[in-house]
Structure formats: structure tokens, C-alpha cells
Scaffold this active site. Structure first.
Site, short mmCIF file in Angstrom:
data_model
loop_
_atom_site.label_atom_id
_atom_site.label_comp_id
_atom_site.label_asym_id
_atom_site.label_seq_id
_atom_site.Cartn_x
_atom_site.Cartn_y
_atom_site.Cartn_z
N PHE A 21 0.85 -1.19 0.00
CA PHE A 21 0.00 0.00 0.00
C PHE A 21 0.88 1.24 0.00
O PHE A 21 1.70 1.44 0.90
CB PHE A 21 -0.91 0.00 1.23
CG PHE A 21 -1.77 1.23 1.32
CD1 PHE A 21 -2.91 1.36 0.54
CD2 PHE A 21 -1.42 2.28 2.15
CE1 PHE A 21 -3.69 2.50 0.60
CE2 PHE A 21 -2.19 3.43 2.23
CZ PHE A 21 -3.33 3.53 1.45
N GLY A 22 0.71 2.07 -1.02
CA GLY A 22 1.47 3.32 -1.13
C GLY A 22 0.62 4.50 -0.70
O GLY A 22 -0.53 4.63 -1.14
N TYR A 23 1.19 5.34 0.15
CA TYR A 23 0.43 6.50 0.65
C TYR A 23 1.20 7.80 0.44
O TYR A 23 0.71 8.88 0.77
CB TYR A 23 0.10 6.34 2.14
CG TYR A 23 1.33 6.16 3.01
CD1 TYR A 23 1.90 4.91 3.20
CD2 TYR A 23 1.94 7.26 3.61
CE1 TYR A 23 3.05 4.75 3.96
CE2 TYR A 23 3.09 7.11 4.38
CZ TYR A 23 3.63 5.85 4.56
OH TYR A 23 4.77 5.71 5.31
N GLY A 24 2.41 7.69 -0.10
CA GLY A 24 3.24 8.88 -0.33
C GLY A 24 3.67 8.94 -1.79
O GLY A 24 2.84 8.82 -2.69
N SER A 25 4.97 9.07 -1.99
CA SER A 25 5.46 9.24 -3.36
C SER A 25 5.14 8.05 -4.24
O SER A 25 5.05 8.18 -5.47
CB SER A 25 6.97 9.47 -3.35
OG SER A 25 7.62 8.37 -2.76
N GLU A 62 13.96 3.40 1.04
CA GLU A 62 13.30 3.94 2.23
C GLU A 62 14.11 3.68 3.50
O GLU A 62 13.56 3.55 4.58
CB GLU A 62 11.89 3.34 2.36
CG GLU A 62 11.03 3.51 1.12
CD GLU A 62 10.85 4.97 0.70
OE1 GLU A 62 11.10 5.87 1.53
OE2 GLU A 62 10.48 5.21 -0.46
C1 BEZ Z 1 4.67 5.40 0.09
O1 BEZ Z 1 3.73 4.73 0.39
O2 BEZ Z 1 4.65 6.14 -0.85
C2 BEZ Z 1 5.84 5.27 0.94
C3 BEZ Z 1 6.63 4.18 0.82
C4 BEZ Z 1 7.72 4.08 1.62
C5 BEZ Z 1 8.00 5.04 2.52
C6 BEZ Z 1 7.17 6.14 2.62
C7 BEZ Z 1 6.08 6.24 1.84
#
Ligand code: BEZ
Length: 199
Positions: free
Chosen positions: A24-28, A99
């Protein structure tokens, strides 16, 4: 906590016997998936709030002028919208390296927009990691973002692309949109998308 998160993440064996895993991606990762994936679906997770509370010394800032990127904070009743990617376990080596500045893998249920659910993974930078910046007012966060850039580009580009990607998903995120508003109020010089390009 001053640790090598790559080594800790490598020890996570939760999905070792799986041919593919949902991330699940929540950022970039919502707007920039720099890894191969089998499938991509809008999704959300429950009980977590997206916050610009993690310092970035290596991607969107420098040790002298750190930027801010998102992490997840446990919050009852919160819903965090994002994008889920079905990936093969080999991809984790790339993500663990990308990360490494404090993010640890955590297994969590992921809800898809059609009502289906799967157990998958998120990367979280917890409060005890050395780059945790913690809470600050949204105007202050916007000012810090406006003044930061790193090897991956201006910090403002990260914020503006994330806000745009969330709008495209139809997602509500008062924290992200408030910081975006404050950044845009700082004027065109603050809202840099890439070298020379302004929002
Ligand atoms: C993301 O979900 O985009 C993300 C992935 C790894 C670290 C921080 C955010």
C-alpha cells in the site's frame, strides 16, 4: 533509534512463502512507482493518518536543510487513501534501500474500492526513528518544504504531486491539502516542481 532499517526489513519473513504481495502506497509511491508491479489498484487502510512528520535528509532535503515527507500515525477512526501495488518479493530489496531513512515494513489489511480486502504491507517511519520530525503547524511545515530540495528534487514537487494524485483518486486529506494551500500562498518561488518549473 539509530539503526539500519535495511537489515531489519530483510529479517521480515511474513510473506516469504508468497509469490506476490500487495504494497500500500500513501506517499510518493502513489505518483511515482519506480519498480515493476503486476497490478495497481486504488485502496485505503484504516486506523492510520498520513502526516508530513518525517524528515528527509536523503531524497527531498539535505542534512543541513532537511525536507519533510509523509509517514503514518496510528489514529482511531482514520482512513488513509492511496494506491496498492501487487509486487513480487524481489522488489522489497529496492524499496528497503530507497526507504532506508527510518521506514520499516509492517503487515496490514488493505481495503480495495470494490470492497475486497487483502493482507499486505506498508512502510512506516515510527516516532522512535532518528529522522522523525514530529508534529508542527501546517504553515510551518509548508515553509520548511518550500526551503528544501534534495537528490530526488524539490520538496515542494513531492507535496504538489502528492496533493494532485490524491485529488485524482478523489481522496480527502485535510492535512495534505492545508499544507499545499500554505505553500501556494508563499508565492511562485516556493512552489517549485522541478528545476526552473513552477506550479
Ligand atoms: C509510500 O507509500 O509512498 C511510501 C513508501 C515508503 C515510505 C514512505 C512512503
Amino acid at each position: 533509534m539509530s539503526v539500519n532499517t535495511i537489515a531489519i526489513n530483510r529479517q521480515m519473513s511474513h510473506f516469504d512463502d508468497h509469490a506476490s504481495v500487495w504494497l500500500f502506497g500513501y506517499g510518493s509511491i502513489i505518483f511515482k512507482a519506480d519498480f515493476p508491479y503486476l497490478e495497481r489498484r486504488p485502496a485505503h487502510i484504516r486506523g492510520w493518518a498520513r502526516r508530513f512528520w518525517q524528515a528527509s535528509h536523503d531524497h527531498r532535503g539535505t542534512p543541513d536543510a532537511p525536507g519533510r515527507v509523509v509517514t503514518l500515525i496510528a489514529q482511531e477512526g482514520a482512513v488513509c487513501a492511496g494506491m496498492a501495488y501487487l509486487i513480487t518479493p524481489e522488489v522489497f530489496a529496492h524499496l528497503d534501500h530507497r526507504e532506508k531513512n527510518g521506514y520499516l515494513r509492517l503487515a496490514t489489511p488493505i481495503m480495495f474500492e470494490d470492497g475486497q480486502q487483502a493482507e499486505g504491507l506498508i512502510y512506516i517511519a515510527a516516532e522512535d526513528n532518528q529522522a522523525f520530525a514530529g508534529p508542527a503547524g501546517e504553515p510551518e511545515i509548508a515553509r520548511q518544504i518550500a526551503g528544501a530540495a534534495g537528490p530526488s528534487g524539490p520538496n515542494s514537487e513531492y507535496l504538489l504531486k502528492l496533493a494532485q494524485a490524491l485529488r485524482e483518486l478523489g481522496a480527502e486529506d485535510a492535512h495534505v491539502f492545508a499544507i499545499e494551500r500554505h505553500l501556494l500562498q508563499l508565492g511562485p518561488a516556493a512552489a517549485v516542481l522541478s528545476s526552473g518549473q513552477r506550479a
